[in-house]
Design an enzyme around this catalytic site. Structure first.
Site, PDB file in Angstrom:
ATOM      1  N   LYS A 176       0.826  -1.208   0.000  1.00 52.67           N
ATOM      2  CA  LYS A 176       0.000   0.000   0.000  1.00 52.67           C
ATOM      3  C   LYS A 176       0.870   1.271   0.000  1.00 52.67           C
ATOM      4  CE  LYS A 176      -2.274   0.755   3.694  1.00 52.67           C
ATOM      5  NZ  LYS A 176      -2.767   1.727   4.648  1.00 52.67           N
ATOM      6  N   ARG A 179     -11.985   3.890  10.126  1.00 50.26           N
ATOM      7  CA  ARG A 179     -11.937   2.466  10.423  1.00 50.26           C
ATOM      8  C   ARG A 179     -13.254   1.951  10.975  1.00 50.26           C
ATOM      9  NH1 ARG A 179      -5.764   1.953  12.456  1.00 50.26           N
ATOM     10  NH2 ARG A 179      -4.957   1.389  10.409  1.00 50.26           N
ATOM     11  N   ARG A 212      10.894 -13.518   3.455  1.00 48.90           N
ATOM     12  CA  ARG A 212      11.841 -12.497   2.991  1.00 48.90           C
ATOM     13  C   ARG A 212      12.986 -12.250   3.985  1.00 48.90           C
ATOM     14  NH1 ARG A 212       7.558  -7.391   3.064  1.00 48.90           N
ATOM     15  NH2 ARG A 212       7.434  -7.232   5.318  1.00 48.90           N
ATOM     16  N   ARG A 243      13.523  -9.748   9.546  1.00 48.86           N
ATOM     17  CA  ARG A 243      12.739  -9.050  10.579  1.00 48.86           C
ATOM     18  C   ARG A 243      12.063 -10.071  11.472  1.00 48.86           C
ATOM     19  NH1 ARG A 243       8.869  -4.546   8.113  1.00 48.86           N
ATOM     20  NH2 ARG A 243       7.673  -5.418   9.832  1.00 48.86           N
ATOM     21  N   ARG A 285      -1.170  -9.834  12.010  1.00 48.21           N
ATOM     22  CA  ARG A 285      -1.312  -8.508  11.378  1.00 48.21           C
ATOM     23  C   ARG A 285      -2.479  -8.508  10.391  1.00 48.21           C
ATOM     24  NH1 ARG A 285       4.553  -8.500  10.897  1.00 48.21           N
ATOM     25  NH2 ARG A 285       4.622  -8.320   8.636  1.00 48.21           N
TER      26      ARG A 285
END
Ligand SMILES: [Zn+2]
Length: 215
Positions: free
Chosen positions: A13, A87, A126, A160, A171
């Site tokens: 995004k 939201r 990743r 990470r 998430r």
């Protein structure tokens, strides 16, 4: 032009918002950044915001709407992308009222849809070079020689801590919980459009541009 861009973390995004900013001279208004900036500004409203955030409470819709109203005035007609707001349905309604009062209207609500399993695979695999930052992926983009960075030859890689399947799932769930209420709201109003967030960056950008250009 006023756009709301929705998409789960990891869907790209931020990248798409940046492209919209450059191509259409829009400004990205992140309510999180706005609240932090106001808190630091030392204004009367800022002190109130800071006190609320310091206690870990949620800043009320009225305050957020007041902040957005103030930013819109300072933009003096320049278009913007809203990030992190609304939201909830009451927030969406409050935004509609605010825009109406200012003679503006929300042009597009664009949701970047994802295949959650594929997104988890994409994010959870990743890693990157600790030295030059080149990015890699366990399955889709390994270094040419295992354990050696293609770019700089370094042997040090970093991952990470929250790029693991469990953390990504959490998430994604949080995102779904946060946006689920407003999707039907905008669908009913006919403003909601979806793009395939799993496509490559350029193709997603093209899909978004088509919507923005009214095609
Ligand atoms: Zn490297």
């Amino acid at each position: 032009m006023i756009v709301i861009l929705l998409g789960p973390p990891g869907a790209g995004k931020g990248t798409q918002a940046k492209r919209l900013e450059e191509k259409y001279r829009l400004v990205q208004l992140s309510t999180g950044d706005m609240l932090r900036a106001e808190g630091k500004s030392g204004s009367a409203l800022g002190r109130k915001v800071q006190a609320i955030m310091d206690t870990g409470q949620l800043v009320s819709d009225d305050i957020i709407i007041a902040l957005i109203a103030d930013r819109i005035d300072r933009l003096a007609g320049q278009g913007f992308i809203l990030d992190g707001f609304p939201r909830t349905v009451p927030q969406a309604e409050a935004l509609d009222r605010l825009l109406r009062d200012k003679g503006l209207k929300l042009d597009h609500v664009i949701e970047m849809t994802v295949d959650e399993a594929a997104l988890i695979d994409r994010i959870a695999g990743r890693f990157s070079c600790a030295k030059c930052g080149a990015s890699y992926h366990d399955r889709h983009h390994r270094p040419k020689v295992d354990g050696v960075c293609d770019g700089c030859g370094s042997h040090d890689f970093v991952r990470r801590a929250d790029d693991n399947p469990e953390a990504v799932k959490i998430r994604l769930e949080a995102y779904r919980r946060q946006t689920a209420p407003i999707l039907p709201y905008y669908r009913k109003k006919g403003t909601l459009r979806q793009v395939d967030g799993m496509a490559d960056i350029d193709s997603v950008a093209r899909q978004i541009e088509e919507i923005v250009n009214g095609q």
